[in-house]
Structure formats: C-alpha cells, structure tokens
Scaffold this active site. Structure first.
Site, short mmCIF file in Angstrom:
data_model
loop_
_atom_site.label_atom_id
_atom_site.label_comp_id
_atom_site.label_asym_id
_atom_site.label_seq_id
_atom_site.Cartn_x
_atom_site.Cartn_y
_atom_site.Cartn_z
N THR A 121 0.75 -0.99 0.26
CA THR A 121 0.12 0.03 0.08
C THR A 121 0.94 1.28 0.13
OG1 THR A 121 -1.67 -1.07 1.04
CG2 THR A 121 -1.87 1.27 1.29
N PHE A 149 -6.59 -6.45 -1.12
CA PHE A 149 -7.70 -6.16 -0.05
C PHE A 149 -7.87 -7.17 1.13
CE2 PHE A 149 -8.23 -4.38 -4.56
CZ PHE A 149 -7.98 -3.03 -4.01
N LEU A 150 -6.74 -8.04 1.23
CA LEU A 150 -7.10 -9.14 2.27
C LEU A 150 -7.45 -8.50 3.47
CD1 LEU A 150 -4.42 -9.66 4.16
CD2 LEU A 150 -3.51 -10.84 2.06
N GLU A 152 -7.00 -9.63 7.55
CA GLU A 152 -6.28 -10.59 8.45
C GLU A 152 -7.71 -11.49 9.02
OE1 GLU A 152 -3.53 -9.07 11.28
OE2 GLU A 152 -2.86 -7.49 9.86
N LEU A 254 -20.38 -1.29 10.51
CA LEU A 254 -21.24 -0.42 11.42
C LEU A 254 -21.35 -1.06 12.80
CD1 LEU A 254 -24.41 0.98 9.42
CD2 LEU A 254 -22.24 2.09 9.75
N GLY A 257 -17.89 0.69 18.82
CA GLY A 257 -17.13 -0.09 19.93
C GLY A 257 -16.00 1.01 20.22
N GLY A 261 -8.24 -0.48 14.67
CA GLY A 261 -6.88 -0.64 14.84
C GLY A 261 -6.12 -1.35 13.72
N CYS A 264 -3.27 -1.36 9.26
CA CYS A 264 -3.66 -0.87 7.88
C CYS A 264 -4.42 0.39 8.13
CB CYS A 264 -4.35 -2.10 7.30
SG CYS A 264 -3.33 -3.48 7.19
N ARG A 333 -0.65 -4.57 16.39
CA ARG A 333 -0.25 -3.26 16.13
C ARG A 333 -1.39 -2.38 16.01
NH1 ARG A 333 1.71 -4.64 10.10
NH2 ARG A 333 0.13 -6.12 10.30
C1 UGA Z 1 -8.14 -3.77 6.47
C2 UGA Z 1 -9.44 -4.06 5.37
O1 UGA Z 1 -10.40 -4.44 5.78
C3 UGA Z 1 -8.88 -4.94 4.08
O2 UGA Z 1 -9.51 -4.89 3.15
C4 UGA Z 1 -7.39 -4.32 3.68
O3 UGA Z 1 -6.77 -5.19 2.72
C5 UGA Z 1 -6.43 -4.30 4.98
O4 UGA Z 1 -6.91 -3.69 5.85
C6 UGA Z 1 -4.99 -3.94 4.57
O5 UGA Z 1 -5.14 -2.83 3.91
O6 UGA Z 1 -4.17 -4.70 4.45
P1 UGA Z 1 -7.84 -5.50 8.47
O7 UGA Z 1 -6.71 -4.58 8.89
O8 UGA Z 1 -7.45 -7.06 8.50
O9 UGA Z 1 -8.01 -5.21 7.03
O10 UGA Z 1 -8.92 -5.40 9.46
P2 UGA Z 1 -10.50 -5.15 9.20
O11 UGA Z 1 -11.17 -6.45 9.45
O12 UGA Z 1 -10.64 -4.07 8.37
O13 UGA Z 1 -10.73 -4.54 10.77
C7 UGA Z 1 -9.94 -3.22 11.21
C8 UGA Z 1 -10.56 -2.67 12.27
O14 UGA Z 1 -11.88 -2.09 12.41
C9 UGA Z 1 -10.41 -3.78 13.61
O15 UGA Z 1 -9.92 -3.30 14.78
C10 UGA Z 1 -11.77 -3.97 13.85
O16 UGA Z 1 -12.20 -4.60 15.13
C11 UGA Z 1 -12.54 -2.47 13.57
N1 UGA Z 1 -14.01 -2.72 13.21
C12 UGA Z 1 -14.38 -3.23 11.97
C13 UGA Z 1 -14.83 -1.91 13.96
O17 UGA Z 1 -14.44 -1.30 14.88
N2 UGA Z 1 -16.21 -1.97 13.63
C14 UGA Z 1 -16.64 -2.79 12.47
O18 UGA Z 1 -17.77 -2.85 12.04
C15 UGA Z 1 -15.59 -3.33 11.80
#
Ligand code: UGA
Length: 435
Positions: A121, A149-150, A152, A254, A257, A261, A264, A333
C-alpha cells in the site's frame, strides 16, 4: 508461472503460499532470516487461520520455497513486491524505505520481459516514480500495481478468491501484456467471474487507500453516532441495524465500539492525508483527521467508563478480555485493546489481560502488564471486566459462571457484542458503547 514474492511478512507470506496453492512455482524472499527459517519448515511466523494448511500443502508439492537470497528472483518471471509501508516515526506519512530497498535489490536480478508487480500500500505517485527507476535500470521489464484487499483472519480466502482484482498498468502494449499475465496468475479467480479493473497506476494506488479510508470512515461514523447516543439515551446498535437495512448504507462495518486498529486502517488514513497535503489537496481529505480523532476518542471513553464505574483507577482490579486488534488475529499493531490495557495500568489499575492468540506479542510490547492464560483467570477477583476484542470464546462466556469469579459484577462491553439483558439478569452492571 514462475513467481517471486519479495517480503514475507503478513501480505507476502500469504501471497506466496496462496500462489503456490494455485499451482505456480514460487520463491518467497525476505531479509529477515528468522522469518525465512520459520516459513521454510512450513511454520507461519504469525497466527492466520488456514495459512498453516496452505503452507504445508504447498511445501509438500515442491512448488514453494523461501530464501534470504535475492538472486533466487532471477529464476522467476513475475515478481511481487509485498513489503510493509509503516507510518514514519516522526509524522503521518508512509515509510517507503522498505519498498525502495526491495526494488533496488530486486532490479539487480530482473531480466528482459519480466513483470514486476507492486502489492504494497503506497502513496499515490509511487508506481510512476518506480517505473522511471525500472526504465533506467532494466528497460526490458514492466511494472504493474496490484493492490491487495485481504483481511487478517481471512487472508488466504481473500487472496485465492478476491472480490475484485485491480491492476494499475502502463499505457499501450506493455500494459496489455501485463494485464494478460496477471489474468494468468489469477486464472482461477478470473474464470470464477471475479471483476477485473485494469487501469492506470494512480487509480490503482488510490483504489487501495480510498477503500481503507471509506471503511475507516464508516466505522468512525457509527462511533460518532455512539457519542450522540451516549448523551441522549439512544442505542447505537439498534440504530446501526435500522440504517443498515438500507441497501445503500449496508450493515457491515457499522459495529460501534472501541474503533479500528491494526497495521492498515490507522496508518493508511494518516498516510493518505499526508500525501494529499503534499499534493496541495489537504482539504479534500481533511475529514480523515476527524475520522482518526473520533476513533482515538473511543479508547479514552473506555478508560473513563472504567474510572466512572470503579470510582477511580488506582488499585482497581481490571480483567481485560482481548489484546489483538480484532478476533482471529494475534496482531497487536495499533490495537485499541492493548492501548486501553496499558493506559489503565499506567493510571494505577491492576490489570490482568488475556487473549487466545496475542498474549506473546503483547508481552513483548508491554512487559509490565500481567497476563493470564484464560478468561477465567483474567477476571478472577476483578472489580471491572472489560471485553475489548470480540473473540467467540469471550462473547460466549456465561455471565452466571463468570459472575461467581469476580469481586464486583461490572462489565464494560467495548465491542457491543454481549446480550445486555442476559448479563443484567445475572446481576451484572452492563455498560456498552453508545447504548
Ligand atoms: C483492512 C481492510 O478491511 C482490508 O480490506 C485491507 O486489505 C487491509 O486492511 C489492508 O490494508 O491490508 P484488516 O486490517 O485485516 O483489513 O482489518 P478489518 O477487518 O478491516 O478491521 C479493522 C479494524 O476495524 C479492527 O480493529 C476491527 O475491530 C475494527 N472494526 C471493524 C470496527 O471497529 N467496527 C466494524 O464494524 C468493523
């Protein structure tokens, strides 16, 4: 196809294993000898569901190997660069040192006709700059940018069956050839009807950062509604359900909480703002500064809720459930959970924290915290229980059973993932965020 993957961190290790799983011959290259040693014996250096199985089957097939020797890239025709772009220590921008170092090492071993594919990125404009470097050092090679766009926790699935493929390629015949080669790399996904967007470098780079910016904005939007709900007595979870039924809005991302974090979303929105400022367009994404602030305020709100419920923090026993930035990950992280646990401890609370996967990483980062091996152990004699990462084993806890272990039945649900009625029925004081 013969593929090299430069950088075997989260993205690269998953990409290398997944490409071998899809039938390609793959060599993963990284300067970190410990990582290479671990991957070479089929062990993932981090927790990712599904990755050990794919690593094992790919290694058994003989199609996957790992090395710290860049010269191994010479045997491949397509080179994916998947190194990290963390936030710089003294600002918001992305640290490009790893990308630049990877390209300069790789270019020593690239031959005519090779395709170099950036996956990291990066700030918009990076691919154009690197294409100039390639034209100077190895004019017979072509650069494409193919953002990832994966998520974790779903990394292998998202790599093998992505919901879209984006290629940033140069104009003309070289670009058409690059698109064709990438379609061959991802032949199974393309055959399954995955949308392919082949475009210019800048668009491809921006697709990635704007997607993460949108997701971060969606989360901070609902957390802003939580702030309003907190002073009006409204319930943000019901609000999210109701607006989420509108297909134009959608219910996913949505969940109000403690906010987002990880490695990414937080650093990507900051790097995007920094790049926009460099381009003289800081105003266009100034809202992202607000998105960041709303997000960080939620962490403070949780610390304040504990203080409010316990009547202070010094000497208060807090059982913290969760350390990873989200469930199904050991990644700490920029984890809201770890930051909150550390802030509580700094304020004098007696914190005992646990997580199904992230304790070892958290211990390295915060050796002063007390860690437990189970939720039961973490909450024993607690004055306040704090659920911050919604692992299924935490959200399934029985309020009656857990209630017998604590000193005071007070729970703060940092992810709004418990049933307040069930916890209140078991004699708990329940506090969610925005409800
Ligand atoms: C994110 C993106 O979703 C991926 O598409 C992208 O490829 C990736 O970053 C990246 O750039 O490598 P990721 O960091 O694995 O993926 O995590 P997410 O599932 O997006 O969650 C991110 C944070 O948002 C987490 O702390 C999660 O708890 C929080 N979150 C998620 C919320 O607080 N509320 C929600 O409704 C959804």
């Amino acid at each position: 196809m013969r593929i090299s993957v430069i950088g075997c961190g989260y993205l690269g290790a998953v990409h290398a294993a997944s490409m071998a799983h899809l039938g390609h011959d793959v060599v993963g290259i990284d300067v970190d000898e410990a990582k290479i040693a671990s991957l070479s014996v089929g062990r993932a250096p981090f927790f990712e569901p599904g990755l050990p199985e794919v690593l094992e089957s790919a290694a058994a097939s003989g199609r996957l190997r790992f090395t710290s020797d860049f010269a191994a890239a010479a045997d491949a025709d397509i080179h994916f660069v998947a190194v990290g772009t963390p936030q710089v220590a003294d600002g918001d921008a992305a640290d490009m040192r790893f990308v630049d170092a990877a390209f300069s090492s790789l270019l020593e071993h690239v031959k005519d006709g090779d395709l170099i594919v950036g996956k990291s990125t990066v700030p918009v404009g990076t691919a154009a700059r690197l294409a100039e470097l390639i034209a100077e050092k190895q004019p017979g090679a072509t650069l494409a940018w193919n953002p990832e766009f994966l998520r974790e926790g779903f990394a292998v699935k998202d790599t093998v069956s992505p919901d879209r493929l984006v290629y940033g390629v140069p104009d003309g015949a070289a670009g058409e050839r690059a698109t064709g080669l990438l379609n061959e790399v991802y032949a199974s996904a393309v055959a399954a009807g995955t949308p392919v967007i082949s475009t210019d470098y800048a668009t491809a780079e921006l697709v990635k950062v704007s997607a993460n910016a949108f997701l971060a904005t969606k989360i901070s939007f609902i957390n802003a509604m939580a702030e309003i709900a907190e002073v009006t007595g409204a319930d943000v979870t019901k609000l999210a359900d109701a607006i989420g039924h509108d297909a134009r809005i959608g219910r996913r991302f949505l969940n109000a909480g403690v906010g987002f974090g990880g490695g990414c979303l937080p650093k990507d929105i900051r790097a995007f703002s920094a790049r926009a400022r460099e381009l003289g367009q800081g105003d266009a994404v100034r809202f992202l500064d607000e998105v960041d602030k709303i997000n960080l305020r939620r962490r403070t709100r949780v610390v304040e809720l504990v203080r409010e419920e316990a009547g202070g923090l010094a000497g208060v026993r807090v059982g913290v459930l969760g350390l990873a930035f989200k469930p199904h990950s050991d990644d700490i992280r920029d984890s809201p959970a770890l930051e909150i646990a550390m802030r509580l401890a700094e304020a004098g609370a007696l914190v005992t924290a646990t997580d199904p996967q992230a304790v070892e990483n958290a211990r390295r980062r915060a050796p002063g915290l007390v860690f437990a091996d189970s939720a039961e152990e973490a909450v024993r004699d607690a004055d306040v229980v704090l659920l911050i990462t919604e692992w299924p084993e935490f959200t399934a806890l029985d309020p009656v059973g857990i209630g017998a272990l604590v000193a005071h039945r007070t729970i703060i649900d940092g992810r709004n993932s418990l049933d307040p009625a069930a916890w209140r029925a078991a004699g708990w004081t329940y506090r969610g965020l925005g409800r």
